[in-house]
Design an enzyme around this catalytic site. Structure first.
Site, mmCIF file in Angstrom:
data_model
loop_
_atom_site.group_PDB
_atom_site.id
_atom_site.type_symbol
_atom_site.label_atom_id
_atom_site.label_comp_id
_atom_site.label_asym_id
_atom_site.label_seq_id
_atom_site.Cartn_x
_atom_site.Cartn_y
_atom_site.Cartn_z
ATOM 1 N N LYS A 143 -12.829 -0.483 7.454
ATOM 2 C CA LYS A 143 -13.726 -1.506 6.312
ATOM 3 C C LYS A 143 -14.497 -2.205 7.107
ATOM 4 O O LYS A 143 -15.676 -2.411 6.528
ATOM 5 C CB LYS A 143 -12.691 -2.006 5.311
ATOM 6 C CG LYS A 143 -11.364 -1.209 5.385
ATOM 7 C CD LYS A 143 -11.222 -0.290 4.052
ATOM 8 C CE LYS A 143 -10.103 0.412 4.335
ATOM 9 N NZ LYS A 143 -9.509 1.052 3.085
ATOM 10 N N ASP B 16 -0.393 -5.463 9.926
ATOM 11 C CA ASP B 16 -1.507 -4.367 9.522
ATOM 12 C C ASP B 16 -2.760 -5.221 9.210
ATOM 13 O O ASP B 16 -2.632 -6.250 8.250
ATOM 14 C CB ASP B 16 -0.965 -3.599 8.280
ATOM 15 C CG ASP B 16 -1.838 -2.581 7.739
ATOM 16 O OD1 ASP B 16 -3.067 -2.478 8.594
ATOM 17 O OD2 ASP B 16 -1.658 -2.116 6.909
ATOM 18 N N TRP C 272 0.940 -1.174 0.171
ATOM 19 C CA TRP C 272 0.019 0.063 0.000
ATOM 20 C C TRP C 272 0.806 1.446 0.057
ATOM 21 O O TRP C 272 1.889 1.293 0.818
ATOM 22 C CB TRP C 272 -0.777 -0.076 1.141
ATOM 23 C CG TRP C 272 -1.858 1.102 1.408
ATOM 24 C CD1 TRP C 272 -2.633 1.773 0.543
ATOM 25 C CD2 TRP C 272 -2.085 1.957 2.816
ATOM 26 N NE1 TRP C 272 -3.330 2.630 0.944
ATOM 27 C CE2 TRP C 272 -2.972 3.032 2.360
ATOM 28 C CE3 TRP C 272 -1.335 1.813 3.827
ATOM 29 C CZ2 TRP C 272 -3.346 3.732 3.436
ATOM 30 C CZ3 TRP C 272 -1.740 2.491 4.788
ATOM 31 C CH2 TRP C 272 -2.609 3.603 4.704
#
Ligand code: LMR
Length: 397
Positions: free
Chosen positions: A245, A210, A129
């Site tokens: 999310k 993560d 990312w």
């Protein structure tokens, strides 16, 4: 003072979303930012969130600061969610700090590592990312990367990753995405995770997980499995988690940093240092999102409703992968796109050249990252065939 500042190019992810918003074409398709969308292209407020939020507003009688480490109920609830059955046994050696989103948690973790061992190296997957590097180097870490992905075969390149870990010095931090790898969608299987964790443990590296998509891959437990396995076998484990999310709380900025130390005394020291680092950046976390998550996780009926909604979202992502793979196979007979169905989460890195990505955007109003990352949630039953037809000729393999 500011005369030397140049205007920067748009953010590689958020800039695409801005360009999409400005496009007036009725045919436009947004496959850019990683947000969940339903069939009609809407990112809904989850029903359990709506109910918890209403109850929260009715019950609240103050907006006074939260403690620096955040809301107590949120911290306990989220720790149990990530650690599962092992949570109670691990809790005494854990520091848990509420943070402003997964980004805030990642940055806070970097600041903490820098306080403990200035100049620490952190290994990231290549690709990863695009915000990982800035967040971690901004906290003082030295960022390096290891190979992770074969873009032609759409596969994990495990051996180069293991080699890089073998070669790393003790104390090097390894950033690991627990599930739903961003941007590739390709995650290690359990046997591969065991190999990775074996090297991390034997080389005395520090795993920094993560986890931003827990529950959106396979399910809540499976997606957190590598973290639980690391916690079982290693003395120090760092986790940055996000509720953007899986609770759909994007703009509320709610996440947490979880750090396991050797024992309870170490955990207290870690937590006090993290609180101090947070104080120097943003003082204390925002409350609203954390209090919503706290309510959902503490209320069995709301928690059941939330889990069911999340499972439906994850199932939709998996079925969109099937749809896209089938539509590509129809558009390009003989081409095997089954790799799409083996990936998990919102993303897939298609391997379309940048020139074709630009052309898809400018001529066909299909928006994806310049690296050809797509958010599969931006597909739906109405647009998938068109996207597949236009993308298929550019796929490698
Ligand atoms: C993404 O990767 O699209 C999301 O995590 C949003 C972001 O902040 O980049």
């Amino acid at each position: 003072m500011f005369e030397n500042l140049e205007t920067l190019p748009p953010d590689p992810i958020l800039g695409v979303a801005t360009a999409f918003r400005e496009d007036r074409s009725p045919d436009k398709v947004d496959l850019s930012v990683g947000v969940y969308k339903d069939r009609s292209g809407v990112t809904p407020v989850m029903r359990a969130v709506e109910k918890a939020e209403r109850a929260l507003i009715e019950a609240q009688d103050t907006k006074v600061y939260l403690p620096p480490a955040g809301a107590a109920g949120f911290r306990e609830g989220i720790f149990s969610l990530v650690m599962g059955d092992g949570a109670a046994a691990l809790r005494p050696r854990a520091a848990v700090i509420q943070a402003p989103g997964g980004c805030g948690a990642l940055r806070l973790g970097a600041e903490l590592i820098h306080r403990a061992a200035p100049g620490t190296r952190v290994l990231l997957s290549d690709p990863t990312w695009p915000n990982h590097g800035p967040l971690l180097s901004g906290g003082g870490l030295r960022v390096e990367s290891h190979r992770y992905f074969d873009a032609t075969a759409h596969r994990l390149t495990l051996q180069p990753m293991l080699d890089a870990l073998e070669a790393a010095q003790a104390g090097t931090v390894v950033l690991l995405q627990a599930s739903c790898h961003n941007p590739t969608g390709v995650e290690p299987d359990q046997a591969q995770w065991m190999q990775i964790l074996e090297v991390v443990a034997s080389r005395r590296l520090v795993p920094y997980f993560d986890i931003a998509y827990q529950g959106l891959g396979d399910d809540l437990d499976f997606d957190a499995w590598p973290i639980r396995e690391a916690a079982r076998r290693m003395p120090e484990v760092i986790v940055a988690l996000s509720c953007s999310k899986n609770f759909g709380l994007y703009r509320e900025r709610i996440g947490a940093l979880v750090v396991l130390g050797d024992d309870a005394g170490r955990a207290r020291a870690i937590e006090s240092q993290a609180n101090k680092a947070a104080r120097a950046m943003y003082s204390m976390p925002p409350g609203h999102g954390g209090l919503i998550v706290e309510r959902i996780l503490a209320d069995p009926a709301l928690a059941t409703e939330w889990r069911a909604e999340l499972a439906t979202m994850a199932a939709r992502l998996r079925s969109l992968r099937e749809l896209l793979a089938a539509a590509i196979a129809a558009a390009r007979p003989g081409f095997d796109a089954s790799w799409l169905t083996r990936q998990r989460g919102m993303f897939s890195l298609l391997g379309v050249p940048a020139e074709a990505v630009r052309q898809l955007r400018e001529e066909h109003h299909i928006y994806m990252g310049l690296d050809s990352r797509i958010n599969v949630a931006g597909l739906n039953e109405d647009n998938v065939e068109r996207v597949a037809r236009l993308v298929a000729p550019h796929l490698a393999g």
